[in-house]
Design a protein around this motif. Structure first.
Motif, short mmCIF file in Angstrom:
data_model
loop_
_atom_site.label_atom_id
_atom_site.label_comp_id
_atom_site.label_asym_id
_atom_site.label_seq_id
_atom_site.Cartn_x
_atom_site.Cartn_y
_atom_site.Cartn_z
N UNK A 1 0.84 -1.19 0.00
CA UNK A 1 0.00 0.00 0.00
C UNK A 1 0.88 1.24 0.00
N UNK A 2 0.31 2.36 -0.43
CA UNK A 2 1.02 3.63 -0.44
C UNK A 2 1.09 4.15 1.00
N UNK A 3 2.30 4.37 1.56
CA UNK A 3 2.42 4.76 2.96
C UNK A 3 1.90 6.16 3.26
N UNK A 4 1.65 6.97 2.23
CA UNK A 4 1.15 8.33 2.43
C UNK A 4 -0.37 8.38 2.30
N UNK A 5 -0.88 7.82 1.18
CA UNK A 5 -2.32 7.91 0.90
C UNK A 5 -3.10 6.70 1.38
N UNK A 6 -2.42 5.56 1.55
CA UNK A 6 -3.10 4.33 1.93
C UNK A 6 -3.66 3.55 0.75
N UNK A 7 -3.48 4.06 -0.47
CA UNK A 7 -3.99 3.35 -1.66
C UNK A 7 -3.35 1.96 -1.74
N UNK A 8 -4.17 0.94 -1.94
CA UNK A 8 -3.64 -0.43 -1.98
C UNK A 8 -3.31 -0.82 -3.42
N UNK A 9 -2.22 -1.59 -3.54
CA UNK A 9 -1.77 -2.06 -4.84
C UNK A 9 -2.22 -3.51 -5.02
N UNK A 10 -3.47 -3.66 -5.45
CA UNK A 10 -4.07 -4.98 -5.59
C UNK A 10 -5.06 -4.95 -6.75
N UNK A 11 -4.90 -5.83 -7.75
CA UNK A 11 -5.86 -5.87 -8.86
C UNK A 11 -7.28 -6.12 -8.35
N UNK A 12 -8.25 -5.43 -8.96
CA UNK A 12 -9.64 -5.51 -8.50
C UNK A 12 -10.19 -6.94 -8.54
N UNK A 13 -9.64 -7.76 -9.44
CA UNK A 13 -10.14 -9.13 -9.58
C UNK A 13 -9.96 -9.94 -8.30
N UNK A 14 -9.04 -9.52 -7.43
CA UNK A 14 -8.76 -10.28 -6.21
C UNK A 14 -9.58 -9.78 -5.02
N UNK A 15 -10.23 -8.62 -5.15
CA UNK A 15 -10.92 -8.04 -4.00
C UNK A 15 -12.00 -8.96 -3.44
N UNK A 16 -12.86 -9.47 -4.31
CA UNK A 16 -13.96 -10.31 -3.85
C UNK A 16 -13.45 -11.61 -3.22
N UNK A 17 -12.41 -12.17 -3.82
CA UNK A 17 -11.86 -13.44 -3.31
C UNK A 17 -11.31 -13.27 -1.90
N UNK A 18 -10.77 -12.06 -1.61
CA UNK A 18 -10.19 -11.80 -0.30
C UNK A 18 -11.18 -11.18 0.66
N UNK A 19 -12.42 -11.00 0.21
CA UNK A 19 -13.46 -10.45 1.08
C UNK A 19 -13.28 -8.97 1.36
N UNK A 20 -12.69 -8.24 0.40
CA UNK A 20 -12.40 -6.83 0.58
C UNK A 20 -13.35 -5.98 -0.25
N UNK A 21 -13.84 -4.90 0.36
CA UNK A 21 -14.69 -3.93 -0.33
C UNK A 21 -14.05 -2.55 -0.21
N UNK A 22 -13.72 -1.95 -1.36
CA UNK A 22 -13.15 -0.62 -1.35
C UNK A 22 -14.23 0.40 -0.97
N UNK A 23 -13.83 1.41 -0.22
CA UNK A 23 -14.79 2.42 0.24
C UNK A 23 -14.45 3.77 -0.39
#
Length: 316
Positions: A294-316
């Motif tokens: 993740x970006x240590x300043x903004x917190x933006x995560x470096x993860x392809x969207x295709x993996x979000x659902x598999x990992x149970x993650x929802x971007x806000x």
């Protein structure tokens, strides 16, 4: 091949090897890339690349400089021949570790090479003055608290041989001091320069010390650390928090009052935050652990969207 995905554009780049977040240059993380016999640094925020000619093992940010180490094999020496003229095997070539001082900017140029295997940054301390009852105001830029303060002097050592450099890496004096620990080196430097030093920066933990103030009602000096602590500049930080629902949020505390959520993970996902490597690990029972940066300043995560659902993650 290792692959870097651009999470904004969807573009991908293939390289032979990628070692992420190996060094930070002016606060920007860089990966070490190997490809087609060449090595270079690649910014994790832009497409900036910096060529490197050595296999560095480790990097340490020391003020406005970077201290790195690399291994080098001794030059080849022939074993000669025996009395019958038959060639003898060459001597074993030992591997030595060398240290180098590099510029902490995009030039990444070598400032000083070899000659030391230990270093001690020294920070000049202000002389204690008698309080005159006058309140002094100091302006401090918030962005300065994200920078590591540069040293005033630094001692580079190898064995009993030591060299004292100033903040511009100009040699002040070389000296010999046996069995010298940090305190002995600091004391020797103080005697040499005739100033007081500390081995810790004056600004630690993002605050500046405030002088004691006069209490008019008491007519004597008191230490107002409690008051000054409330006035210190706020430093944004990233954190994870488990909610009552069992879900976990990853958020950025932008100010003392404002918190910005970045993502929310389901209760079935265990989230671990590792600040040192700017990494997040997701653990789900029955599945292999997943890790991303993740970006240590903004917190933006470096993860392809295709993996979000598999990992149970929802971007806000």
């Amino acid at each position: 091949m290792d692959i870097i995905f651009n999470t904004k554009t969807g573009a991908k780049q293939l390289y032979e090897t990628i070692f992420s977040n190996q060094v930070q240059i002016k606060g920007v993380p860089y990966s070490i890339i190997s490809n087609k016999g060449k090595k270079f640094l690649l910014s994790e925020e832009t497409d900036k690349t910096i060529p490197i000619t050595r296999d560095y093992n480790d990097f340490k940010t020391v003020g406005q400089y970077i201290i790195a180490d690399y291994d080098e094999q001794e030059p080849f020496v022939s074993g000669g021949t025996d009395k019958n003229g038959i060639p003898l095997p060459p001597k074993i070539r030992k591997i030595k570790t060398h240290f180098v001082v590099l510029a902490n900017d995009e030039s990444f140029k070598t400032i000083l090479d070899r000659g030391f295997d230990k270093y001690l940054p020294l920070y000049q301390t202000e002389e204690q003055q008698e309080d005159d009852g006058i309140v002094k105001m100091v302006s401090v830029k918030l962005e300065d608290f994200n920078k590591k303060p540069n040293f005033d002097y630094i001692v580079l050592s190898q064995g009993n041989n030591h060299k004292l450099y100033n903040a511009k890496m100009v040699l002040v004096k070389g000296f010999v001091l046996a069995n010298a620990d940090d305190e002995k080196l600091k004391a020797f430097a103080e005697k040499l320069i005739k100033v007081n030093f500390s081995t810790k920066a004056n600004r630690e933990g993002g605050f500046v010390s405030v002088p004691p103030m006069i209490d008019p009602s008491m007519g004597k000096v008191k230490n107002s650390y409690e008051e000054s602590e409330e006035k210190k500049p706020f430093k944004p930080y990233l954190y994870i928090k488990k909610l009552e629902s069992g879900n976990t949020i990853f958020a950025l505390q932008e100010t003392e009052q404002i918190s910005k959520r970045i993502f929310e993970a389901k209760a079935t996902s265990t989230v671990k935050l590792y600040e040192q490597g700017n990494e997040i690990t997701i653990k789900i029972d029955g599945k292999e652990d997943s890790k991303f940066n993740y970006n240590p300043i903004t917190g933006e995560i470096y993860l392809p969207k295709a993996y979000l659902e598999e990992l149970g993650i929802t971007l806000i």
